[in-house]
Scaffold this motif. Structure first.
Motif, PDB file in Angstrom:
ATOM      1  N   LEU A 141       0.817  -1.207   0.000  1.00 12.38           N
ATOM      2  CA  LEU A 141       0.000   0.000   0.000  1.00 12.38           C
ATOM      3  C   LEU A 141       0.850   1.256   0.000  1.00 12.38           C
ATOM      4  O   LEU A 141       0.487   2.278  -0.617  1.00 12.38           O
ATOM      5  N   TYR A 142       1.989   1.194   0.697  1.00 10.27           N
ATOM      6  CA  TYR A 142       2.894   2.360   0.738  1.00 10.27           C
ATOM      7  C   TYR A 142       3.460   2.647  -0.642  1.00 10.27           C
ATOM      8  O   TYR A 142       3.583   3.810  -1.069  1.00 10.27           O
ATOM      9  N   GLU A 143       3.833   1.573  -1.371  1.00 10.86           N
ATOM     10  CA  GLU A 143       4.389   1.754  -2.712  1.00 10.86           C
ATOM     11  C   GLU A 143       3.359   2.368  -3.650  1.00 10.86           C
ATOM     12  O   GLU A 143       3.722   3.071  -4.609  1.00 10.86           O
ATOM     13  N   LYS A 144       2.097   2.108  -3.378  1.00  6.87           N
ATOM     14  CA  LYS A 144       1.036   2.690  -4.210  1.00  6.87           C
ATOM     15  C   LYS A 144       0.616   4.060  -3.703  1.00  6.87           C
ATOM     16  O   LYS A 144      -0.246   4.716  -4.300  1.00  6.87           O
ATOM     17  N   GLY A 145       1.206   4.478  -2.588  1.00  3.42           N
ATOM     18  CA  GLY A 145       0.879   5.783  -2.031  1.00  3.42           C
ATOM     19  C   GLY A 145      -0.399   5.788  -1.247  1.00  3.42           C
ATOM     20  O   GLY A 145      -0.928   6.852  -0.926  1.00  3.42           O
ATOM     21  N   GLN A 150       5.062   7.039   7.719  1.00  2.00           N
ATOM     22  CA  GLN A 150       5.034   6.857   9.168  1.00  2.00           C
ATOM     23  C   GLN A 150       4.289   5.590   9.551  1.00  2.00           C
ATOM     24  O   GLN A 150       4.740   4.841  10.429  1.00  2.00           O
ATOM     25  N   LYS A 151       3.190   5.322   8.845  1.00  2.00           N
ATOM     26  CA  LYS A 151       2.428   4.115   9.123  1.00  2.00           C
ATOM     27  C   LYS A 151       3.250   2.875   8.820  1.00  2.00           C
ATOM     28  O   LYS A 151       3.251   1.893   9.591  1.00  2.00           O
ATOM     29  N   ARG A 152       3.970   2.929   7.640  1.00  3.02           N
ATOM     30  CA  ARG A 152       4.791   1.777   7.293  1.00  3.02           C
ATOM     31  C   ARG A 152       5.884   1.546   8.340  1.00  3.02           C
ATOM     32  O   ARG A 152       6.193   0.428   8.722  1.00  3.02           O
ATOM     33  N   ASP A 153       6.498   2.642   8.818  1.00  6.85           N
ATOM     34  CA  ASP A 153       7.576   2.528   9.811  1.00  6.85           C
ATOM     35  C   ASP A 153       7.060   1.967  11.154  1.00  6.85           C
ATOM     36  O   ASP A 153       7.772   1.214  11.828  1.00  6.85           O
ATOM     37  N   GLU A 154       5.867   2.332  11.534  1.00 14.68           N
ATOM     38  CA  GLU A 154       5.290   1.820  12.776  1.00 14.68           C
ATOM     39  C   GLU A 154       5.121   0.300  12.724  1.00 14.68           C
ATOM     40  O   GLU A 154       5.442  -0.416  13.678  1.00 14.68           O
ATOM     41  N   VAL A 155       4.604  -0.178  11.584  1.00 12.88           N
ATOM     42  CA  VAL A 155       4.421  -1.629  11.426  1.00 12.88           C
ATOM     43  C   VAL A 155       5.766  -2.321  11.367  1.00 12.88           C
ATOM     44  O   VAL A 155       5.944  -3.428  11.912  1.00 12.88           O
ATOM     45  N   LYS A 156       6.765  -1.657  10.716  1.00  7.61           N
ATOM     46  CA  LYS A 156       8.115  -2.240  10.660  1.00  7.61           C
ATOM     47  C   LYS A 156       8.692  -2.385  12.059  1.00  7.61           C
ATOM     48  O   LYS A 156       9.332  -3.409  12.392  1.00  7.61           O
ATOM     49  N   LEU A 157       8.443  -1.397  12.938  1.00  6.25           N
ATOM     50  CA  LEU A 157       8.932  -1.461  14.330  1.00  6.25           C
ATOM     51  C   LEU A 157       8.257  -2.609  15.093  1.00  6.25           C
ATOM     52  O   LEU A 157       8.918  -3.340  15.850  1.00  6.25           O
ATOM     53  N   GLN A 158       6.982  -2.774  14.881  1.00  7.58           N
ATOM     54  CA  GLN A 158       6.267  -3.884  15.522  1.00  7.58           C
ATOM     55  C   GLN A 158       6.826  -5.229  15.093  1.00  7.58           C
ATOM     56  O   GLN A 158       6.946  -6.164  15.894  1.00  7.58           O
ATOM     57  N   LEU A 159       7.216  -5.312  13.793  1.00  9.07           N
ATOM     58  CA  LEU A 159       7.797  -6.571  13.297  1.00  9.07           C
ATOM     59  C   LEU A 159       9.154  -6.833  13.938  1.00  9.07           C
ATOM     60  O   LEU A 159       9.473  -7.975  14.329  1.00  9.07           O
ATOM     61  N   ASP A 160       9.961  -5.790  14.104  1.00  7.26           N
ATOM     62  CA  ASP A 160      11.273  -5.957  14.753  1.00  7.26           C
ATOM     63  C   ASP A 160      11.126  -6.428  16.201  1.00  7.26           C
ATOM     64  O   ASP A 160      11.882  -7.301  16.656  1.00  7.26           O
TER      65      ASP A 160
END
Length: 339
Positions: A141-145, A150-160
């Motif tokens: 969804l981020y790649e499609k805009g 910020q939303k993508r980074d939040e989910v990335k942090l949760q994954l880490d």
């Protein structure tokens, strides 16, 4: 001629009046001695001070071992018992709480040493899988805009974070974590030991008070007859004060003093007639069961008013055979040995 008459006179007198040395065989038959009835007597005392709440016997009552003689009422003991019971209950609660802390601390040590349980690893893996799928979806969804950076980074942090939790579950606790858990377990054990000591002390105090309360119920230690009652109901008694006397009237005896000049005529197993004065001269039989062998314990008495020399008397014990109604220790009796 005169000498013959004198000799004949002396011979006749000897036949009429036997010499004293020939009369010894009649000592037992002719001798009448005096003695006192004896029996095993137990003086029952009060171990604690208090008021006689109940007196359950009278003089002359027959009792069995364990029968209650009297009950002592002690308000102080009851109050002390309640106080010690409360202390023991509180100490037990603290001890149980300390044991729970020990169990929890030991569980932490086990977990630290053994690593996470299989279920915890599976849970951590599921969390990683779920967040991974969420991140991939958000990334597209981020790649499609459609979503912000910020939303993508939040989910990335949760994954880490999820991946770190999984790594810790797979690797187990670090050495410092294990040491910390062991220290907590040791501290919990010390607290439990202190709580146990406090509880034991409180319980010992309670047991002591309960023992005193048990002593308020005064029981007969033997089978026998109540020969003395020394108190009345409602009376205050002190420690060691006599409550009653119980006598074992099933086994009574007499001890009489037999002079040394006559004791050789008395043998163990001999029988004697006993006349109890208090029972209208009732006749009983008694058997010699022992004769004092040691003259150091014998009674000495003067043979004349000036007391120039003494005659030793030896104690002879006779056991009464057959019970007589009304006979009690302390009664006087006349004893005459049988031939």
């Amino acid at each position: 001629m005169k000498m013959k008459k004198v000799f004949a006179l002396l011979l006749a007198m000897a036949m009429i009046f036997p010499m004293s040395g020939c009369s010894g065989a009649n000592v037992k038959k002719d001798s009448e001695l005096h003695g006192t009835i004896e029996a095993v007597e137990v003086d029952i005392n009060s171990k604690i001070p208090g008021r006689v709440a109940e007196l359950l016997v009278e003089e002359g009552d027959e009792v069995k071992k364990g029968d209650v003689i009297a009950i002592i009422d002690s308000d102080e003991l009851v109050a002390k018992k309640n106080q010690m019971q409360a202390q023991a209950d509180a100490a037990l609660s603290q001890y149980n709480a300390a044991l729970s802390q020990v169990d929890a601390a030991n569980a932490q040590v086990e977990k630290a040493q053994n690593g996470a349980r299989r279920q915890e690893v599976a849970k951590a893996q599921a969390a990683v899988d779920f967040v991974q799928q969420t991140y991939e979806r958000v990334e597209r969804l981020y790649e499609k805009g459609a979503v912000s950076r910020q939303k993508r980074d939040e989910v990335k942090l949760q994954l880490d974070v999820a991946r770190q939790d999984l790594d810790m579950a797979l690797e187990g606790a670090r050495s410092e974590d294990i040491s910390g858990a062991q220290a907590m377990a040791a501290s919990a054990m010390n607290m439990a030991s202190a709580a146990k000591a406090k509880y034991d002390q409180a319980q010992a105090g309670l047991d002591e008070v309960m023992a005193y309360i048990d002593d308020t119920t005064i029981e007969s230690p033997i089978d026998g007859t109540v020969t003395t009652v020394a108190v009345n109901a409602g009376e205050l008694v002190s420690t060691g004060m006599s409550i009653a006397v119980v006598s074992d009237t099933s086994d009574m005896w007499l001890v009489v003093d037999v002079e040394e000049t006559k004791v050789e005529k008395v043998k163990e197993g001999d029988y004697a007639q006993v006349q109890v004065l208090a029972l209208s001269g009732k006749q009983l039989e008694a058997k010699v069961v022992s004769i004092n062998k040691n003259p150091d314990f014998a009674v000495k008495k003067g043979t004349d008013e000036s007391g120039n020399y003494d005659i030793i008397s030896y104690g002879v014990k006779l056991k009464l055979e057959g019970a007589a109604e009304g006979i009690r220790p302390g009664m006087s009796a006349k004893i005459k040995f049988k031939e």
